[in-house]
Design a protein around this motif. Structure first.
Motif, mmCIF file in Angstrom:
data_model
loop_
_atom_site.group_PDB
_atom_site.id
_atom_site.type_symbol
_atom_site.label_atom_id
_atom_site.label_comp_id
_atom_site.label_asym_id
_atom_site.label_seq_id
_atom_site.Cartn_x
_atom_site.Cartn_y
_atom_site.Cartn_z
ATOM 1 N N GLU A 1 0.805 -1.143 0.019
ATOM 2 C CA GLU A 1 0.079 0.032 -0.013
ATOM 3 C C GLU A 1 0.771 1.140 0.083
ATOM 4 O OE1 GLU A 1 -2.621 -0.376 3.041
ATOM 5 O OE2 GLU A 1 -3.884 -1.945 2.464
ATOM 6 N N THR A 2 2.053 1.159 0.400
ATOM 7 C CA THR A 2 2.993 2.030 0.411
ATOM 8 C C THR A 2 4.092 1.812 -0.156
ATOM 9 O OG1 THR A 2 3.826 1.440 2.416
ATOM 10 C CG2 THR A 2 2.238 3.190 2.464
ATOM 11 N N ILE A 3 5.167 2.931 -0.614
ATOM 12 C CA ILE A 3 6.439 2.617 -1.278
ATOM 13 C C ILE A 3 7.448 2.405 -0.127
ATOM 14 C CG2 ILE A 3 8.111 3.660 -2.605
ATOM 15 C CD1 ILE A 3 6.179 5.232 -3.934
ATOM 16 N N GLY A 4 8.130 1.395 -0.246
ATOM 17 C CA GLY A 4 9.431 0.961 0.749
ATOM 18 C C GLY A 4 10.712 0.909 -0.120
ATOM 19 N N LEU A 5 11.887 1.111 0.752
ATOM 20 C CA LEU A 5 13.128 1.046 0.134
ATOM 21 C C LEU A 5 14.030 0.090 0.990
ATOM 22 C CD1 LEU A 5 13.854 4.892 -0.537
ATOM 23 C CD2 LEU A 5 12.743 3.197 -1.633
ATOM 24 N N SER A 6 14.773 -0.529 0.230
ATOM 25 C CA SER A 6 15.749 -1.420 0.891
ATOM 26 C C SER A 6 17.242 -1.420 0.202
ATOM 27 C CB SER A 6 15.400 -2.908 0.819
ATOM 28 O OG SER A 6 15.227 -3.432 -0.320
ATOM 29 N N ASP B 1 20.786 -3.766 -0.511
ATOM 30 C CA ASP B 1 21.537 -4.942 -0.198
ATOM 31 C C ASP B 1 22.875 -4.645 -0.024
ATOM 32 O OD1 ASP B 1 22.613 -4.763 -2.628
ATOM 33 O OD2 ASP B 1 21.183 -6.313 -3.523
ATOM 34 N N THR B 2 23.741 -5.657 0.318
ATOM 35 C CA THR B 2 25.007 -5.348 0.616
ATOM 36 C C THR B 2 25.861 -5.125 -0.494
ATOM 37 O OG1 THR B 2 25.427 -7.723 0.432
ATOM 38 C CG2 THR B 2 25.101 -6.929 2.665
ATOM 39 N N SER B 3 25.281 -5.310 -1.552
ATOM 40 C CA SER B 3 25.990 -4.867 -3.060
ATOM 41 C C SER B 3 25.745 -3.487 -3.351
ATOM 42 C CB SER B 3 25.628 -5.558 -4.165
ATOM 43 O OG SER B 3 24.132 -5.544 -4.336
ATOM 44 N N MET B 4 25.181 -2.911 -2.358
ATOM 45 C CA MET B 4 24.719 -1.281 -2.375
ATOM 46 C C MET B 4 23.780 -0.917 -3.595
ATOM 47 S SD MET B 4 28.537 0.425 -1.535
ATOM 48 C CE MET B 4 29.292 0.062 -0.205
ATOM 49 N N GLU B 5 22.937 -2.143 -3.877
ATOM 50 C CA GLU B 5 22.032 -1.989 -4.867
ATOM 51 C C GLU B 5 20.635 -1.443 -4.177
ATOM 52 O OE1 GLU B 5 21.514 -4.460 -8.214
ATOM 53 O OE2 GLU B 5 23.583 -4.137 -8.863
ATOM 54 N N LEU B 6 19.958 -0.581 -4.678
ATOM 55 C CA LEU B 6 18.715 0.061 -4.069
ATOM 56 C C LEU B 6 17.423 -0.777 -4.808
ATOM 57 C CD1 LEU B 6 17.068 2.123 -2.096
ATOM 58 C CD2 LEU B 6 17.398 3.581 -3.915
ATOM 59 N N THR B 7 16.739 -1.285 -3.921
ATOM 60 C CA THR B 7 15.380 -1.867 -4.418
ATOM 61 C C THR B 7 14.178 -1.056 -3.854
ATOM 62 O OG1 THR B 7 16.306 -4.099 -4.571
ATOM 63 C CG2 THR B 7 14.040 -3.936 -4.457
ATOM 64 N N VAL B 8 13.100 -0.810 -4.740
ATOM 65 C CA VAL B 8 11.991 -0.092 -4.521
ATOM 66 C C VAL B 8 11.006 -0.869 -4.521
ATOM 67 C CG1 VAL B 8 10.659 2.057 -4.766
ATOM 68 C CG2 VAL B 8 12.918 2.176 -5.177
ATOM 69 N N THR B 9 10.111 -1.121 -3.236
ATOM 70 C CA THR B 9 8.692 -2.134 -3.518
ATOM 71 C C THR B 9 7.851 -1.076 -3.571
ATOM 72 O OG1 THR B 9 9.915 -3.680 -2.363
ATOM 73 C CG2 THR B 9 7.399 -3.915 -2.672
#
Length: 243
Positions: free
Chosen positions: A23-28, A30-38
């Motif tokens: 329902e909302t936008i989340g960010l994470s 990882d250890t490879s320094m790549e950003l994932t937006v859900t």
């Protein structure tokens, strides 16, 4: 498809995962320094960019912290004299041959004892895997018992008395909260208790706050006033919490 987000001269690659359950936008990160937006299916790319703009300080802080991370320890062979980490302390490992079908680990408060079959020879890859599995199994059993106790200790302080606990392998995440369940990585049992408590309180606070808003951090700080120090410790030392 990989996209790029620019913060001054810093280019941050990111990927968007569209989810019908969000329902909302989340960010994470990882250890490879790549950003994932859900993001929810209803969100647009403009919505994603706006969320990235709002989270710029967090993105920079996280990337900077990952760059400072300590290197993971060398792989163990599980030999006498090596040390195993437990609750932030290193304890000596003693290996003994015994009449056991599988390696088994025990702990007397000062020393770990790994009982192995006489065919579990030092340096043999299969034997090392068997020993490692015995160590991981011991940690899992302890983590399920002790981390659940940490959740019970803090849940009442945050009004999350109905929270359930699941201890498992969460990959590169230390914890998450989903529909009343606090999920914790078993490797947290390797960390000092004060760090375990930070992750537990962090996840419990998500019962009332979906995002890492000022209200969320106020809730965390009401139980763990020095949460910024603990969060930094985990960011810098998380790589060392391994078997």
């Amino acid at each position: 498809m990989k996209r790029q987000y620019h913060i001054g001269q810093t280019v941050v690659p990111y990927e968007v995962n569209w989810s019908a359950d969000r329902e909302t936008i989340g960010l994470s990160v990882d250890t490879s320094m790549e950003l994932t937006v859900t993001a929810p299916m209803s969100a647009t790319h403009d919505d994603v960019e706006a969320a990235l703009d709002e989270k710029q300080p967090w993105i920079l802080e996280t990337l900077y912290g990952l760059g400072e991370q300590k290197d993971p320890p060398l792989d163990k062979e599980f030999l006498s004299g090596e040390k195993l980490l437990y609750r932030g302390r290193q304890y000596r490992l003693k290996v003994q041959e015994g009449d056991v079908p599988e390696p088994t680990l025990s702990f007397d408060g000062n020393t770990f004892t790994l009982r192995v079959h006489r065919f579990d020879k030092p340096g043999d890859d299969v034997s090392v895997r068997r020993k490692r599995q015995a160590v991981v199994d011991w940690y899992l059993e302890r983590a399920r018992r002790e981390l659940e106790e940490r959740v019970e200790t803090h849940a009442s302080k945050l009004g999350a008395t109905d929270a359930t606990v699941d201890v498992l392998d969460l990959g590169d995440r230390w914890g998450e909260y989903h529909e009343g369940t606090v999920r914790l990585h078993w490797r947290l049992i390797l960390a000092p208790v004060r760090i375990q408590d930070y992750v537990v309180v962090h996840e419990l606070a998500h019962e009332k706050h979906d995002e890492h808003s000022p209200g969320f951090w106020n809730t965390v700080g009401s139980v763990v006033p020095d949460y910024e120090d603990r969060r930094r410790w985990l960011r810098l030392n998380g790589n060392t919490l391994t078997v």
